[in-house]
Design a protein around this motif. Structure first.
Motif, PDB file in Angstrom:
ATOM      1  N   ALA A 103      89.837  -7.992  19.518  1.00 45.33           N
ATOM      2  CA  ALA A 103      89.731  -9.004  19.968  1.00 45.33           C
ATOM      3  C   ALA A 103      88.250  -9.900  19.107  1.00 45.33           C
ATOM      4  O   ALA A 103      88.123 -11.692  18.605  1.00 45.33           O
ATOM      5  CB  ALA A 103      88.931  -8.971  21.691  1.00 45.33           C
ATOM      6  N   GLY A 104      87.849  -8.901  19.241  1.00 43.97           N
ATOM      7  CA  GLY A 104      86.740  -9.087  17.997  1.00 43.97           C
ATOM      8  C   GLY A 104      87.100  -9.925  16.655  1.00 43.97           C
ATOM      9  O   GLY A 104      86.949 -11.462  16.609  1.00 43.97           O
ATOM     10  N   HIS A 105      88.154  -9.351  15.440  1.00 45.93           N
ATOM     11  CA  HIS A 105      89.337 -10.231  14.773  1.00 45.93           C
ATOM     12  C   HIS A 105      89.104 -11.945  15.210  1.00 45.93           C
ATOM     13  O   HIS A 105      89.194 -12.791  14.705  1.00 45.93           O
ATOM     14  CB  HIS A 105      90.061  -9.513  14.833  1.00 45.93           C
ATOM     15  N   ALA A 106      89.910 -11.865  16.356  1.00 49.16           N
ATOM     16  CA  ALA A 106      90.801 -12.852  17.377  1.00 49.16           C
ATOM     17  C   ALA A 106      89.541 -13.406  17.842  1.00 49.16           C
ATOM     18  O   ALA A 106      90.004 -15.288  17.446  1.00 49.16           O
ATOM     19  CB  ALA A 106      91.440 -12.980  18.760  1.00 49.16           C
ATOM     20  N   ILE A 107      88.524 -13.468  18.163  1.00 50.56           N
ATOM     21  CA  ILE A 107      87.229 -14.447  17.535  1.00 50.56           C
ATOM     22  C   ILE A 107      86.716 -14.801  16.888  1.00 50.56           C
ATOM     23  O   ILE A 107      86.378 -16.457  17.395  1.00 50.56           O
ATOM     24  CB  ILE A 107      85.896 -13.790  19.038  1.00 50.56           C
ATOM     25  N   VAL A 108      86.752 -14.789  15.950  1.00 47.67           N
ATOM     26  CA  VAL A 108      86.237 -14.949  14.835  1.00 47.67           C
ATOM     27  C   VAL A 108      87.312 -15.651  14.484  1.00 47.67           C
ATOM     28  O   VAL A 108      86.484 -16.512  13.576  1.00 47.67           O
ATOM     29  CB  VAL A 108      85.321 -13.326  13.727  1.00 47.67           C
ATOM     30  N   ALA A 109      88.406 -15.411  14.094  1.00 53.17           N
ATOM     31  CA  ALA A 109      88.460 -15.708  14.059  1.00 53.17           C
ATOM     32  C   ALA A 109      88.744 -17.541  14.770  1.00 53.17           C
ATOM     33  O   ALA A 109      89.627 -18.107  13.605  1.00 53.17           O
ATOM     34  CB  ALA A 109      90.380 -15.654  13.554  1.00 53.17           C
ATOM     35  N   HIS A 110      89.013 -17.700  15.890  1.00 53.09           N
ATOM     36  CA  HIS A 110      88.991 -19.010  16.197  1.00 53.09           C
ATOM     37  C   HIS A 110      87.897 -19.767  16.235  1.00 53.09           C
ATOM     38  O   HIS A 110      88.571 -20.984  16.412  1.00 53.09           O
ATOM     39  CB  HIS A 110      89.716 -18.395  18.559  1.00 53.09           C
ATOM     40  N   PHE A 111      86.866 -18.907  16.424  1.00 50.99           N
ATOM     41  CA  PHE A 111      85.797 -19.779  15.809  1.00 50.99           C
ATOM     42  C   PHE A 111      85.513 -20.682  14.656  1.00 50.99           C
ATOM     43  O   PHE A 111      84.250 -21.308  14.565  1.00 50.99           O
ATOM     44  CB  PHE A 111      84.733 -19.526  16.515  1.00 50.99           C
ATOM     45  N   LEU A 117      87.955 -10.564   8.055  1.00 48.91           N
ATOM     46  CA  LEU A 117      87.909  -8.719   7.887  1.00 48.91           C
ATOM     47  C   LEU A 117      87.335  -7.738   8.511  1.00 48.91           C
ATOM     48  O   LEU A 117      87.622  -7.244   9.537  1.00 48.91           O
ATOM     49  CB  LEU A 117      89.134  -9.098   6.510  1.00 48.91           C
ATOM     50  N   LEU A 118      85.751  -8.436   8.213  1.00 47.11           N
ATOM     51  CA  LEU A 118      85.275  -7.623   8.826  1.00 47.11           C
ATOM     52  C   LEU A 118      84.930  -7.893  10.476  1.00 47.11           C
ATOM     53  O   LEU A 118      83.698  -7.310  10.907  1.00 47.11           O
ATOM     54  CB  LEU A 118      83.685  -8.143   8.409  1.00 47.11           C
ATOM     55  N   ALA A 119      85.323  -8.319  11.181  1.00 47.18           N
ATOM     56  CA  ALA A 119      85.366  -8.816  12.379  1.00 47.18           C
ATOM     57  C   ALA A 119      85.216  -7.484  13.639  1.00 47.18           C
ATOM     58  O   ALA A 119      84.331  -6.903  14.230  1.00 47.18           O
ATOM     59  CB  ALA A 119      86.026  -9.563  13.167  1.00 47.18           C
ATOM     60  N   GLY A 120      86.247  -6.958  13.407  1.00 52.02           N
ATOM     61  CA  GLY A 120      86.506  -5.984  13.817  1.00 52.02           C
ATOM     62  C   GLY A 120      85.425  -4.425  14.014  1.00 52.02           C
ATOM     63  O   GLY A 120      85.285  -4.001  14.153  1.00 52.02           O
ATOM     64  N   TYR A 121      85.189  -4.342  12.777  1.00 53.12           N
ATOM     65  CA  TYR A 121      83.993  -3.414  12.251  1.00 53.12           C
ATOM     66  C   TYR A 121      82.774  -3.659  13.051  1.00 53.12           C
ATOM     67  O   TYR A 121      82.663  -2.749  13.811  1.00 53.12           O
ATOM     68  CB  TYR A 121      83.866  -3.389  10.704  1.00 53.12           C
ATOM     69  N   VAL A 122      82.756  -4.934  12.683  1.00 53.48           N
ATOM     70  CA  VAL A 122      81.287  -5.802  13.321  1.00 53.48           C
ATOM     71  C   VAL A 122      81.155  -4.837  15.069  1.00 53.48           C
ATOM     72  O   VAL A 122      80.495  -4.667  15.907  1.00 53.48           O
ATOM     73  CB  VAL A 122      81.142  -6.429  12.921  1.00 53.48           C
ATOM     74  N   THR A 123      82.144  -5.696  15.593  1.00 54.88           N
ATOM     75  CA  THR A 123      82.752  -5.553  16.772  1.00 54.88           C
ATOM     76  C   THR A 123      82.427  -4.240  17.712  1.00 54.88           C
ATOM     77  O   THR A 123      81.875  -3.923  18.610  1.00 54.88           O
ATOM     78  CB  THR A 123      83.653  -6.482  17.421  1.00 54.88           C
TER      79      THR A 123
END
Ligand code: ADP
Ligand code: ZN
Length: 608
Positions: free
Chosen positions: A427-435, A480-486
């Protein structure tokens, strides 16, 4: 090697057999007692002896009570002498039947000759087998030098022409000329034109280079010889060169023809950059190819087509006029070509009416011709496993993901905790990619394991892209980093699930700096000479052409790119926390979210 083991086993069994034979022989012996000469004298005095058979130094004694004995006497002393020495009365001796036997009996063979013969025999047999093995190897070594080229007859039923190659119109146009050279060579010779000898096909793996070369042969109606560059490279120096010689000898007997050398970079790498042992061999092979090509008579109708996806590593000698001086680039198929390739491969497959190959082509940017052929095959397999008579859109969609990411692994059961972590991560990947404004829209999110990955977020570009901007890359890093950050934000720690994300992010950041010149501090230049070296079979990628200090700077810059990206991702994850939660919950409920469902939660993507 296998032969050796077989032989060894054979000898072992032979040995066992002999050993058991001897022990049997020993068993027989045991029934007769071995006694000293003193006892025999006593027995003679007591008149117990019925018969004595003399065999060399051995006395076989038969007693009157039917017992048997063996006596070993001294060498060179006859029985009569012994008896005389012991003062045995003559009458007593006369009563005994004494017989002298030659030692040539079976016994003699078994006891005297065999112990010598067996080892000799064994050695003989061993040598015989060794020789045979070596001979076998020899004949194989002879075969080594042959080219192993595969010939495709020109009028087989699976003849391939340009019709079988979809798309790639530009390449076809250029190759039509080659077809003409082969077909109407006389016309060109009459005008004194020199027919090109070599054509280099450049393109990524699976773009249909082999197919294209065969199509040229099919169009011109000439023989086609196919060999791969890696087949030239063997353990022994000189084998490759002799294969090349053999290949061209065969080709010359079959003119006009096309010789197709796949993966020419396996032998045609720039000379002098190898460190390992294979280096000499490659050089010899390459030289032989050049010699053969230079040696074509002007009228020999052989055209060599070579394929590679690494033109940058090729030896300049290959590219000189008179050698591979024509170069034809085969691009990755664009959307129109992808549709055409799908059509070619769908011809023999029953597709349902609702199937739109255009839609599949839209969803498969970056797929090569081989990938697309594979996709249709996977779809057919899926459909048949579901006992369907025709292939539906659903199977095609699933096949796309299978080709892209590997098969689904439903068997990998995630625990509730793992599932929750994976859901948040994706979800983190997706949200960051979306916004973020410059990223590709999210197509699908899944927390079902597939291939190597735990879950995945699939983004697809709206259109084929040939160029990428700096901001696209920067945002890609954030995604790419969104998963880690989330994970870090929600669970206060990270899992191993982010490993491949981090690796990809690091690679991308390095490329931005060293290849694309997109770092402000390090400026518009490349770092690292990409000339490849092969050392002990391993490729060492880079040769440093910059100082230790710059290396440190690059390292620092990579870290700074990644930290900035993480900050950017973190900002979005925090500000869009509501959405993140909703998407995660939906993922936990459905496991897969398609684009429509995802956008229902987060709204439509704003693209610039
Ligand atoms: P390469 O030699 O470039 O690695 P191949 O020629 O071996 O690629 O292609 C592999 C397969 O992919 C072909 O056998 C064919 O089925 C399919 N393919 C690739 N490109 C095309 C194309 N343009 N049209 C039709 N099929 C293609
Ligand atoms: Zn991830």
């Amino acid at each position: 090697m296998k032969n050796l083991i077989k032989n060894a086993l054979f000898f072992f069994i032979l040995l066992l057999m002999i050993a058991s034979f001897f022990s049997l022989y020993d068993d027989q012996k045991e029934q007769t007692k071995i006694v000293g000469i003193g006892i025999l004298i006593q027995q003679i005095n007591n008149e117990e002896v019925a018969e004595i058979i003399i065999q060399g130094n051995k006395l076989n004694v038969a007693l009157k009570n039917e017992d048997k004995e063996i006596i070993q006497k001294e060498v060179g002393e006859s029985l009569s002498e012994i008896l005389k020495n012991f003062n045995i009365p003559k009458e007593k001796i006369d009563e005994i039947k004494i017989e002298v036997q030659d030692e040539s009996g079976m016994n003699f063979w078994l006891t005297v000759i065999l112990p010598f013969m067996v080892p000799l025999l064994l050695i003989g047999v061993f040598i015989y087998f060794m020789m045979r093995g070596v001979q076998g190897m020899n004949s194989k070594a002879m075969m080594f030098g042959q080219s192993r080229a595969k010939e495709f007859s020109k009028d087989g039923k699976d003849k391939i022409t340009f019709k079988n190659v979809a798309g790639a119109e530009g390449a076809k146009e250029e190759l039509k000329e080659v077809v003409e050279f082969l077909k109407f060579s006389k016309k060109f010779h009459e005008l004194g034109a020199r027919i090109p000898r070599g054509v280099l096909l450049l393109g990524s793996p699976g773009t249909g280079k082999t197919l294209m070369a065969r199509a040229v042969a099919g169009e011109a109606d000439v023989a086609f010889f196919h060999i791969s560059g890696s087949e030239f490279v063997e353990m022994f120096v000189g084998v490759g060169a002799s294969r090349v010689r053999d290949l061209f000898k065969t080709a010359k007997k079959n003119t006009p023809c096309i010789v197709f050398i796949d993966e020419i970079d396996a032998v045609g790498r720039r000379r002098g950059s190898g460190l390992g042992g294979s280096h000499d061999e490659r050089e010899q092979t390459l030289n032989q190819i050049l010699v053969e090509m230079d040696g074509f008579e002007t009228h020999s109708n052989i055209i060599v087509i070579a394929a590679t996806n690494r033109p940058d590593v090729l030896d300049p000698a290959l590219l000189r006029p008179g050698r591979f001086d024509r170069r034809v680039v085969i691009d990755m198929p664009d959307i129109k070509d992808r549709e055409a390739i799908l059509k070619v491969h769908a011809r023999k497959k029953p597709l349902s009416k609702e199937v739109s190959l255009r839609r599949i082509a839209e969803r498969t940017p970056g797929f090569s011709g081989a990938d697309l052929a594979n996709l249709l095959n996977e779809a057919a397999i899926l459909a048949s496993r579901r006992n369907k008579k025709i292939i539906n859109m659903q199977e095609l969609y699933e096949a796309i993901e299978k080709v892209m990411l590997g098969p689904e692994r439903k068997s990998r059961i995630l625990s509730d905790k793992e599932k929750k972590i994976t859901a948040y991560h994706e979800a983190g990947h997706a949200i960051v990619a979306h916004f973020l404004p410059n990223t590709d829209p999210v197509q699908k999110i899944s927390i079902i394991a597939r291939g190597e990955t735990g879950g995945y977020t699939l983004k697809l570009p709206m259109e084929d892209k040939h160029m990428h901007t700096r901001s696209e890359f920067i945002e890609e890093l954030a995604v790419l980093l969104a998963g880690y950050v989330t994970e870090k934000k929600i669970f206060r720690e990270v899992t191993t699930g982010a490993t491949s994300d981090l690796r990809r992010a690091t690679d991308l950041a390095r490329k931005l700096i060293t290849d694309y010149g997109m770092s402000e501090t390090l400026g518009p230049r490349t770092y690292g000479d990409k000339e490849e070296m092969i050392f002990l079979g391993r490729e060492i990628r880079e040769q440093r052409d910059y100082s230790e200090k710059t290396a440190e700077q690059i390292d620092r810059e990579i870290s700074s790119f990644i930290n900035n990206a993480a900050q950017q991702a973190k900002g979005i994850v925090i500000s869009k926390h509501e959405y993140l939660k909703k998407v995660t919950n939906a993922l936990l409920k459905y496991e897969i979210l398609e684009k429509e469902k995802f956008e229902k939660i987060v709204g439509e993507k704003h693209v610039i």
